[in-house]
Design a protein around this motif. Sequence first.
Motif, PDB file in Angstrom:
ATOM      1  N   UNK A 153      35.355  -1.639  28.507  1.00 33.92           N
ATOM      2  CA  UNK A 153      35.663  -0.889  27.308  1.00 33.92           C
ATOM      3  C   UNK A 153      34.460  -0.903  26.358  1.00 33.92           C
ATOM      4  N   UNK A 154      34.385   0.103  25.493  1.00 32.36           N
ATOM      5  CA  UNK A 154      33.259   0.191  24.563  1.00 32.36           C
ATOM      6  C   UNK A 154      33.150  -1.036  23.671  1.00 32.36           C
ATOM      7  N   UNK A 155      34.276  -1.528  23.164  1.00 31.89           N
ATOM      8  CA  UNK A 155      34.238  -2.723  22.319  1.00 31.89           C
ATOM      9  C   UNK A 155      33.729  -3.927  23.094  1.00 31.89           C
ATOM     10  N   UNK A 156      34.161  -4.046  24.352  1.00 35.21           N
ATOM     11  CA  UNK A 156      33.726  -5.181  25.167  1.00 35.21           C
ATOM     12  C   UNK A 156      32.241  -5.101  25.464  1.00 35.21           C
ATOM     13  N   UNK A 157      31.752  -3.911  25.815  1.00 37.43           N
ATOM     14  CA  UNK A 157      30.336  -3.781  26.131  1.00 37.43           C
ATOM     15  C   UNK A 157      29.463  -4.006  24.895  1.00 37.43           C
ATOM     16  N   UNK A 158      29.958  -3.597  23.732  1.00 39.33           N
ATOM     17  CA  UNK A 158      29.235  -3.880  22.488  1.00 39.33           C
ATOM     18  C   UNK A 158      29.180  -5.389  22.253  1.00 39.33           C
ATOM     19  N   UNK A 159      30.284  -6.067  22.502  1.00 40.26           N
ATOM     20  CA  UNK A 159      30.339  -7.519  22.362  1.00 40.26           C
ATOM     21  C   UNK A 159      29.377  -8.190  23.339  1.00 40.26           C
ATOM     22  N   UNK A 160      29.347  -7.709  24.580  1.00 37.23           N
ATOM     23  CA  UNK A 160      28.461  -8.293  25.586  1.00 37.23           C
ATOM     24  C   UNK A 160      26.989  -8.106  25.210  1.00 37.23           C
ATOM     25  N   UNK A 161      26.666  -6.950  24.689  1.00 35.56           N
ATOM     26  CA  UNK A 161      25.274  -6.687  24.303  1.00 35.56           C
ATOM     27  C   UNK A 161      24.832  -7.618  23.178  1.00 35.56           C
ATOM     28  N   UNK A 215      19.938 -19.792  34.839  1.00 40.87           N
ATOM     29  CA  UNK A 215      20.541 -18.512  34.444  1.00 40.87           C
ATOM     30  C   UNK A 215      21.248 -18.677  33.095  1.00 40.87           C
ATOM     31  N   UNK A 216      20.948 -17.803  32.149  1.00 39.19           N
ATOM     32  CA  UNK A 216      21.512 -17.886  30.801  1.00 39.19           C
ATOM     33  C   UNK A 216      22.824 -17.103  30.778  1.00 39.19           C
ATOM     34  N   UNK A 217      23.937 -17.818  30.696  1.00 42.42           N
ATOM     35  CA  UNK A 217      25.265 -17.206  30.734  1.00 42.42           C
ATOM     36  C   UNK A 217      25.628 -16.681  29.350  1.00 42.42           C
ATOM     37  N   UNK A 218      26.020 -15.416  29.269  1.00 41.71           N
ATOM     38  CA  UNK A 218      26.349 -14.837  27.969  1.00 41.71           C
ATOM     39  C   UNK A 218      27.760 -15.166  27.492  1.00 41.71           C
ATOM     40  N   UNK A 219      28.648 -15.615  28.385  1.00 41.07           N
ATOM     41  CA  UNK A 219      30.062 -15.758  28.034  1.00 41.07           C
ATOM     42  C   UNK A 219      30.327 -16.720  26.878  1.00 41.07           C
ATOM     43  N   UNK A 220      29.610 -17.845  26.766  1.00 38.64           N
ATOM     44  CA  UNK A 220      29.878 -18.718  25.596  1.00 38.64           C
ATOM     45  C   UNK A 220      29.542 -18.073  24.261  1.00 38.64           C
ATOM     46  N   UNK A 261      26.161 -10.528  22.648  1.00 38.63           N
ATOM     47  CA  UNK A 261      26.125 -11.852  23.265  1.00 38.63           C
ATOM     48  C   UNK A 261      24.850 -12.064  24.069  1.00 38.63           C
ATOM     49  N   UNK A 262      24.302 -10.996  24.679  1.00 38.36           N
ATOM     50  CA  UNK A 262      23.011 -11.100  25.364  1.00 38.36           C
ATOM     51  C   UNK A 262      21.968 -11.702  24.434  1.00 38.36           C
ATOM     52  N   UNK A 263      21.897 -11.146  23.225  1.00 38.53           N
ATOM     53  CA  UNK A 263      20.888 -11.597  22.264  1.00 38.53           C
ATOM     54  C   UNK A 263      21.211 -12.995  21.741  1.00 38.53           C
ATOM     55  N   UNK A 264      22.489 -13.267  21.502  1.00 38.46           N
ATOM     56  CA  UNK A 264      22.849 -14.601  21.010  1.00 38.46           C
ATOM     57  C   UNK A 264      22.511 -15.672  22.043  1.00 38.46           C
ATOM     58  N   UNK A 265      22.840 -15.404  23.299  1.00 37.12           N
ATOM     59  CA  UNK A 265      22.580 -16.374  24.365  1.00 37.12           C
ATOM     60  C   UNK A 265      21.082 -16.616  24.512  1.00 37.12           C
ATOM     61  N   UNK A 266      20.319 -15.538  24.497  1.00 40.16           N
ATOM     62  CA  UNK A 266      18.872 -15.657  24.623  1.00 40.16           C
ATOM     63  C   UNK A 266      18.277 -16.418  23.443  1.00 40.16           C
ATOM     64  N   UNK A 267      18.717 -16.072  22.237  1.00 40.49           N
ATOM     65  CA  UNK A 267      18.189 -16.729  21.040  1.00 40.49           C
ATOM     66  C   UNK A 267      18.527 -18.213  21.033  1.00 40.49           C
ATOM     67  N   UNK A 268      19.750 -18.552  21.408  1.00 32.80           N
ATOM     68  CA  UNK A 268      20.159 -19.955  21.398  1.00 32.80           C
ATOM     69  C   UNK A 268      19.324 -20.773  22.375  1.00 32.80           C
TER      70      UNK A 268
END
Length: 377
Positions: free
Chosen positions: A270-278, A205-210, A280-287
């Motif tokens: 929050x909108x800022x948090x969800x934007x950050x998470x989205x 599972x690719x964790x987005x939090x990092x 991070x989805x791409x960053x985690x996947x790309x990494x």
Amino acid sequence: MTAVADPAPAPPVRRRRWGARLLLAAAGAWLIFVLAHRLLSGRAWWWNLPDLLPPLALLAVPVLLLVAVAPLRRARLVGAALAVAALVAGWPGNGVNAAALWHRPPPAPPDAVTVFSWNTWYWDELLAIGPNGERTRDPDRFYRYLHAQDADVYLLQEYLYLTPELDPLPVDGLDRLRREFPGFHVAASGELVTVSRYPIVREHPVDLRPHLARPWPDLPPADSRLPAYHTVKTLRTDLLVGGRVLSVYNSHLHVPMVGLPARRPDTADDTLARHDQRRADYRALAADVEANPHPVLLAGDLNTSPAMRLLRTLPERLVDASPVLDSVYPVSWARYGLPLWRLDWLFTTTDVTVHRYRMVPPDGLSDHTGQLAVVSL
């Protein structure tokens, strides 16, 4: 001799001049918007609303402008230049799959792998109408649809139910999946399930939090009954296919958020948090893809239309399989019965050949079409 003043322009002439000015202003404004969209899409949270622009607008608007400026005299060239510039600048995001007109993939070998990816729309939660008008679950119809795809690998999203408050609930359905697909291997994390005829040699599972820009203390929420739903939006499984490892990424990324941030944006909703998470989805996947030495297949609901810049932040080693589709304008998401645009995608590395690829109608079970592909290593 008394000089005679020139007569004032006739009203029709004046109206034509104002019309020409308005058309030029519209063409210039649209070009500025398209350039701003390319710059800000996926970067600025406050651009989330323009990010929902229907992709086909990037084609339709400049074409309409070209038609509108054609009758002009002096301003025709300027208006046409502005419209063409907007058309060219917006072309990558308009959703047109021109390569479908000429691309001819090679025939599939006997050992090719059939992959089916699908956002299930909350698993088998669709309610059927009984003979007396009662509403009941119809999981049998759900599994008949899966069997009809006759795939070797199933990448399924939204393995969850929802409470009336839209909180995710876990589904106790893996035992039935194993009964329905005997001999298949099953991996699950959060809302993601991968079912494979081939052995799963690694489940990750690719964790987005990092990859978040800042930590959010309630990610996942302390009271969540499905914590991984909030932190894992991609499930990687390494499959042993013909003696080689194929890494399959099953993804369902965050939905774009629209709205203003809270005065104290300290919650993950929050909108800022969800934007950050989205992001991070791409960053985690790309990494993970960049560090992966194996052939890669990525498929799923990326919640990203062709017009959204985030789609182009995927690693360069991933190749869009869209040319194999037989549609010049592929659509995978519908609302109110209307096909709108594409949110579901398939990418591979160059050492994976896509022989066939098509969108499969969901038979009323989901608002997303399925993606059925035949690939080989």
